[in-house]
Scaffold this motif. Sequence first.
Motif, PDB file in Angstrom:
ATOM      1  N   THR B  56      66.270 -35.344  88.284  1.00 47.36           N
ATOM      2  CA  THR B  56      68.063 -35.240  87.383  1.00 47.36           C
ATOM      3  C   THR B  56      69.068 -36.649  87.694  1.00 47.36           C
ATOM      4  OG1 THR B  56      68.205 -33.512  89.428  1.00 47.36           O
ATOM      5  CG2 THR B  56      70.424 -33.841  88.754  1.00 47.36           C
ATOM      6  N   THR B  57      68.595 -37.449  88.623  1.00 51.08           N
ATOM      7  CA  THR B  57      69.086 -38.609  88.772  1.00 51.08           C
ATOM      8  C   THR B  57      68.950 -39.369  87.291  1.00 51.08           C
ATOM      9  OG1 THR B  57      68.845 -38.884  90.979  1.00 51.08           O
ATOM     10  CG2 THR B  57      69.604 -41.176  89.572  1.00 51.08           C
ATOM     11  N   ALA B  58      67.703 -39.252  86.725  1.00 47.48           N
ATOM     12  CA  ALA B  58      66.782 -39.969  85.462  1.00 47.48           C
ATOM     13  C   ALA B  58      67.385 -38.743  83.760  1.00 47.48           C
ATOM     14  CB  ALA B  58      65.565 -39.911  85.143  1.00 47.48           C
ATOM     15  N   MET B  59      67.953 -38.093  84.086  1.00 47.04           N
ATOM     16  CA  MET B  59      68.384 -36.801  82.705  1.00 47.04           C
ATOM     17  C   MET B  59      69.770 -37.031  83.055  1.00 47.04           C
ATOM     18  SD  MET B  59      64.900 -35.580  82.057  1.00 47.04           S
ATOM     19  CE  MET B  59      63.934 -36.662  82.233  1.00 47.04           C
ATOM     20  N   ALA B  60      69.999 -37.156  84.067  1.00 47.88           N
ATOM     21  CA  ALA B  60      72.111 -37.554  84.052  1.00 47.88           C
ATOM     22  C   ALA B  60      72.282 -38.478  83.541  1.00 47.88           C
ATOM     23  CB  ALA B  60      72.389 -37.690  85.330  1.00 47.88           C
ATOM     24  N   ILE B  61      71.509 -39.742  83.662  1.00 50.80           N
ATOM     25  CA  ILE B  61      71.212 -40.822  82.786  1.00 50.80           C
ATOM     26  C   ILE B  61      71.625 -40.823  81.207  1.00 50.80           C
ATOM     27  CG2 ILE B  61      70.682 -42.783  82.241  1.00 50.80           C
ATOM     28  CD1 ILE B  61      70.103 -43.004  85.267  1.00 50.80           C
ATOM     29  N   ALA B  62      70.143 -39.955  80.487  1.00 47.17           N
ATOM     30  CA  ALA B  62      69.571 -40.111  79.431  1.00 47.17           C
ATOM     31  C   ALA B  62      70.798 -39.002  79.078  1.00 47.17           C
ATOM     32  CB  ALA B  62      68.576 -39.006  79.293  1.00 47.17           C
ATOM     33  N   GLY B  63      71.140 -38.200  79.697  1.00 45.19           N
ATOM     34  CA  GLY B  63      71.991 -37.368  79.220  1.00 45.19           C
ATOM     35  C   GLY B  63      71.619 -35.836  79.274  1.00 45.19           C
ATOM     36  N   LEU B  64      70.939 -35.697  79.450  1.00 47.73           N
ATOM     37  CA  LEU B  64      69.901 -34.574  79.150  1.00 47.73           C
ATOM     38  C   LEU B  64      70.481 -33.518  80.396  1.00 47.73           C
ATOM     39  CD1 LEU B  64      66.826 -35.906  78.340  1.00 47.73           C
ATOM     40  CD2 LEU B  64      68.639 -34.202  77.287  1.00 47.73           C
ATOM     41  N   LEU B  65      71.400 -33.974  81.184  1.00 44.01           N
ATOM     42  CA  LEU B  65      71.742 -32.490  82.350  1.00 44.01           C
ATOM     43  C   LEU B  65      71.313 -31.136  81.846  1.00 44.01           C
ATOM     44  CD1 LEU B  65      74.519 -34.198  84.182  1.00 44.01           C
ATOM     45  CD2 LEU B  65      72.364 -33.652  85.023  1.00 44.01           C
ATOM     46  N   SER B  66      71.072 -30.145  82.308  1.00 39.17           N
ATOM     47  CA  SER B  66      70.974 -28.647  81.939  1.00 39.17           C
ATOM     48  C   SER B  66      72.278 -28.073  81.774  1.00 39.17           C
ATOM     49  CB  SER B  66      69.364 -28.210  82.992  1.00 39.17           C
ATOM     50  OG  SER B  66      70.057 -27.792  84.166  1.00 39.17           O
ATOM     51  N   PRO B  67      72.644 -26.885  81.254  1.00 39.03           N
ATOM     52  CA  PRO B  67      74.366 -26.056  81.318  1.00 39.03           C
ATOM     53  C   PRO B  67      74.400 -26.095  82.755  1.00 39.03           C
ATOM     54  CG  PRO B  67      72.271 -25.459  79.505  1.00 39.03           C
ATOM     55  CD  PRO B  67      71.326 -26.499  80.717  1.00 39.03           C
ATOM     56  N   ASN B  68      73.465 -25.615  83.630  1.00 37.03           N
ATOM     57  CA  ASN B  68      73.878 -25.006  84.728  1.00 37.03           C
ATOM     58  C   ASN B  68      73.484 -26.143  85.991  1.00 37.03           C
ATOM     59  OD1 ASN B  68      71.084 -26.230  85.114  1.00 37.03           O
ATOM     60  ND2 ASN B  68      71.303 -24.101  86.254  1.00 37.03           N
ATOM     61  N   ALA B  69      74.106 -27.542  85.294  1.00 36.57           N
ATOM     62  CA  ALA B  69      74.808 -28.009  86.252  1.00 36.57           C
ATOM     63  C   ALA B  69      76.000 -28.680  86.044  1.00 36.57           C
ATOM     64  CB  ALA B  69      73.735 -29.499  86.337  1.00 36.57           C
ATOM     65  N   ARG B  70      76.243 -29.545  87.290  1.00 38.84           N
ATOM     66  CA  ARG B  70      77.923 -29.706  87.191  1.00 38.84           C
ATOM     67  C   ARG B  70      77.687 -31.296  87.577  1.00 38.84           C
ATOM     68  NH1 ARG B  70      82.106 -28.388  89.950  1.00 38.84           N
ATOM     69  NH2 ARG B  70      80.354 -26.726  91.943  1.00 38.84           N
ATOM     70  N   VAL B  71      78.480 -31.769  87.225  1.00 36.85           N
ATOM     71  CA  VAL B  71      78.857 -33.464  87.667  1.00 36.85           C
ATOM     72  C   VAL B  71      80.089 -33.374  88.606  1.00 36.85           C
ATOM     73  CG1 VAL B  71      79.285 -36.334  87.541  1.00 36.85           C
ATOM     74  CG2 VAL B  71      78.095 -34.867  85.664  1.00 36.85           C
ATOM     75  N   SER B  72      79.465 -33.256  90.048  1.00 39.85           N
ATOM     76  CA  SER B  72      80.485 -33.226  91.022  1.00 39.85           C
ATOM     77  C   SER B  72      81.205 -34.682  91.569  1.00 39.85           C
ATOM     78  CB  SER B  72      80.048 -32.329  92.341  1.00 39.85           C
ATOM     79  OG  SER B  72      78.719 -33.322  93.002  1.00 39.85           O
ATOM     80  N   GLY B  73      80.986 -36.138  91.318  1.00 37.21           N
ATOM     81  CA  GLY B  73      81.515 -36.535  92.083  1.00 37.21           C
ATOM     82  C   GLY B  73      80.884 -38.031  90.749  1.00 37.21           C
ATOM     83  N   GLY B  74      81.465 -39.231  91.059  1.00 39.67           N
ATOM     84  CA  GLY B  74      80.710 -40.708  90.161  1.00 39.67           C
ATOM     85  C   GLY B  74      81.410 -40.836  89.094  1.00 39.67           C
ATOM     86  N   GLN B  75      80.751 -41.529  88.735  1.00 41.37           N
ATOM     87  CA  GLN B  75      80.224 -41.759  87.003  1.00 41.37           C
ATOM     88  C   GLN B  75      79.148 -42.912  86.826  1.00 41.37           C
ATOM     89  OE1 GLN B  75      84.382 -44.137  86.421  1.00 41.37           O
ATOM     90  NE2 GLN B  75      84.636 -43.321  87.372  1.00 41.37           N
ATOM     91  N   VAL B  76      79.020 -42.818  85.852  1.00 41.33           N
ATOM     92  CA  VAL B  76      77.615 -44.324  85.115  1.00 41.33           C
ATOM     93  C   VAL B  76      78.546 -44.753  83.314  1.00 41.33           C
ATOM     94  CG1 VAL B  76      76.016 -44.689  84.232  1.00 41.33           C
ATOM     95  CG2 VAL B  76      75.738 -42.203  85.234  1.00 41.33           C
ATOM     96  N   HIS B  77      78.399 -45.844  83.854  1.00 38.62           N
ATOM     97  CA  HIS B  77      79.281 -46.558  82.728  1.00 38.62           C
ATOM     98  C   HIS B  77      77.626 -47.470  82.040  1.00 38.62           C
ATOM     99  CE1 HIS B  77      82.608 -46.944  85.376  1.00 38.62           C
ATOM    100  NE2 HIS B  77      83.387 -46.611  84.448  1.00 38.62           N
ATOM    101  N   TYR B  78      77.326 -47.125  80.890  1.00 38.71           N
ATOM    102  CA  TYR B  78      76.410 -48.014  80.054  1.00 38.71           C
ATOM    103  C   TYR B  78      77.286 -49.469  78.923  1.00 38.71           C
ATOM    104  CZ  TYR B  78      73.090 -49.100  76.467  1.00 38.71           C
ATOM    105  OH  TYR B  78      72.360 -49.305  75.877  1.00 38.71           O
ATOM    106  N   ARG B  79      76.885 -50.287  79.661  1.00 40.12           N
ATOM    107  CA  ARG B  79      77.564 -51.142  78.730  1.00 40.12           C
ATOM    108  C   ARG B  79      78.719 -51.248  78.880  1.00 40.12           C
ATOM    109  NH1 ARG B  79      73.603 -53.842  76.028  1.00 40.12           N
ATOM    110  NH2 ARG B  79      71.935 -53.358  74.827  1.00 40.12           N
ATOM    111  N   GLY B  80      79.730 -50.842  80.240  1.00 39.42           N
ATOM    112  CA  GLY B  80      81.046 -51.449  80.903  1.00 39.42           C
ATOM    113  C   GLY B  80      81.617 -50.405  79.971  1.00 39.42           C
ATOM    114  N   GLN B  81      80.890 -49.748  79.470  1.00 41.10           N
ATOM    115  CA  GLN B  81      81.726 -47.972  78.762  1.00 41.10           C
ATOM    116  C   GLN B  81      81.301 -46.854  79.619  1.00 41.10           C
ATOM    117  OE1 GLN B  81      82.715 -47.600  75.165  1.00 41.10           O
ATOM    118  NE2 GLN B  81      83.219 -49.625  75.813  1.00 41.10           N
ATOM    119  N   ARG B  82      81.952 -46.519  80.525  1.00 41.38           N
ATOM    120  CA  ARG B  82      81.942 -44.916  80.548  1.00 41.38           C
ATOM    121  C   ARG B  82      80.985 -44.102  79.823  1.00 41.38           C
ATOM    122  NH1 ARG B  82      85.843 -41.035  84.410  1.00 41.38           N
ATOM    123  NH2 ARG B  82      84.156 -39.556  85.357  1.00 41.38           N
ATOM    124  N   LEU B  83      80.360 -43.192  80.533  1.00 43.13           N
ATOM    125  CA  LEU B  83      79.338 -42.439  79.791  1.00 43.13           C
ATOM    126  C   LEU B  83      79.980 -40.518  79.881  1.00 43.13           C
ATOM    127  CD1 LEU B  83      75.464 -42.879  80.210  1.00 43.13           C
ATOM    128  CD2 LEU B  83      76.908 -43.323  77.520  1.00 43.13           C
TER     129      LEU B  83
END
Lengths: 332, 335
Positions: B56-83
């Motif tokens: 789940t951690t890796a798929m979230a980074i790759a932008g491949l969370l499944s449709p029934n997944a929900r980000v309930s907290g936190g954020q990911v920054h790539y090269r300083g930009q929020r994904l």
Amino acid sequence: MAGQASRNFMSRRLGLALIRAIVTLLIVATLNFILFRVIPGDPANMLLAGARSSVTAEQIEAQRQNWGLDRPLFPDQVVDYLWASLHGDLGYSFKFRGRQVADLIFERLPATIALVGLAQIIAILGGVMLGLYAGWRRGGAIDNIATVSSLALYSTPAFWLAMLLIVTFSTVSGWLPGYGAYSPSASIASVDRLLDYLKHLALPVAAVALGLIGQYVVVARAAMSEVVTEDYMVTARAKGLTHRQMLMHHACRNAMLPVVTLITLNLGYVVAGAITVEAVFAWPGIGGLTVEALNARDYPVLQGIFLLLGASIVAANLLADLAYGILDPRVR
Amino acid sequence: MTNSFPDKEPLLRVDGLSVDYGLKGDPLRAIDGVSFELRTGEAVALVGESGSGKTTTAMAIAGLLSPNARVSGGQVHYRGQRLPIDDDAAMRPHRWSETSVVFQGAMNALNPVHRITKQIAEPCILKLGMTRGEATARAIELLELVGIPADRGVAYPHELSGGMRQRVMIAMALACRPSIIVGDEPTTALDVITQAQILKLLRDLRSQLNLALILITHDLSVVAESCDRVMIMYSGRVVEDGTVAEIFAEPKHPYTKLLIASIPNPANGKKMIRPIPGDPPNLVNRPSGCAFHPRCPSTMSVCTTEVPRLGRFGHGRVACHLHPPLQENMVTVHA
């Protein structure tokens, strides 16, 4: 190098499929011959039916010799039958005295091809696309409606659907004709005649197409809903493809594999006709001829129709085999 | 290698990321407050048992969370930009161009009805706007880079061996010159020799192309060979994070210790697999405090009530009440 090898393999596969088809056809024709010989009743009696009381045993015997019925079934009669069939000689009809079975069948063939062919085209275009879309958007509104109605259509007998159509669109509303292929009063001018024919064609085509649509939706949806769970669809998404690109480039081709098999097998029935629908609409096609021949115990005609049906199913299977080989590289 | 450029902005920064699956009323928290950083060219292994949240951690980074997944907290920054990791359409430009994935068991991950060159060329056409000819040339170049002769490009996936298919998958992952590659157990379905070859290939390509790697695995021997850093996950949380050398020589968390002790090593007479007693945690009803406490050999009373904070410890991080975090200023002095 790899291309050469796969081409050789392809032609080998084609050769094998062709040999298989020819052998099957021979077996089908032989069984067809046997079937009509084990049915009780002597063809010579049948030919002289109506005059039975005044016919002498000598006259019957003369007829048997005349038609070669006194010779042994095997090998003489079978070989004769196969040889004659190969040359398009399917014998003479009992009911339509003196008429060639092959001529009768060819007369009726266009009406059946128009009916079932048109119904197939409509069903393939509509049913397959609807089924693929429903499987792609599983659980959506279109999927729910398509699934329920296609299951209902798929399980409804075609003749009953035909009667409903006649009652609704012909008897009650009077919008479309529900009987025959031409109006008795139709002019012979070609354009009017064609329009009249198409009007008569509408309801029978609808009856056949609706059942087929149900079948195609069910199969295409099942195939597509399996494909969307495949790992390569996750790969396609990971590659950053849009939904449309995922559907067109990756899902459809794979989901079409079982659908194409079904379509090609169904094509075998284009010449055999839709017996019940043709009977309900008095459509002058092969299906109607089958019913007429059955009622008149016209064995030669039935035998000819069965042979045509067998041959077209075998040809459709051959086509399905080849189509699958082109679409799916794994079976090449 | 990990701390060789500590001042640069990390390539990827994950802050307190939590992801839930299922309905709002009764969600299953797959990962719970995961935080880490990934630097350019760095290889990090995500290690843990099934359900530990590594995928789940890796798929979230790759932008491949499944449709029934929900980000309930936190954020990911790539090269300083929020994904926008919970927005499927908005993540599309990021996918494959910045982060690509080498999936496990490349048989099913490759489309059976397309030639391999076409599958490698596809993202070059769609994402980089190459012509068909350019993309095919690039695909053949990539095939040669991963050790597949150019004339095999016309092959279909089923005509290749498992190792070859995995090489095709790697070539495909490199197509749009990404900065991060996620390896989702890329060697799991392969025999030991092929596995070693694939790991060597990944290692070579990484140094050649300066790629960052996130390797999901439950096989610690794979980690030792191909990564700089290890993050051990348990029940959706990172429990320990450190360099490969540190973790193997001196594991801090009791779970990491048991995990390393469970590797059979016939060379020093350890032929039997030593399992960790107890069952994997239930994610719907996670144990209170430290999720590992029911199986931990050194549980204290505080472990059952308080979730241990993932704090700095030595050069790495550990979340365990046995190892209370050092003061932040002391870390700076220490480093």
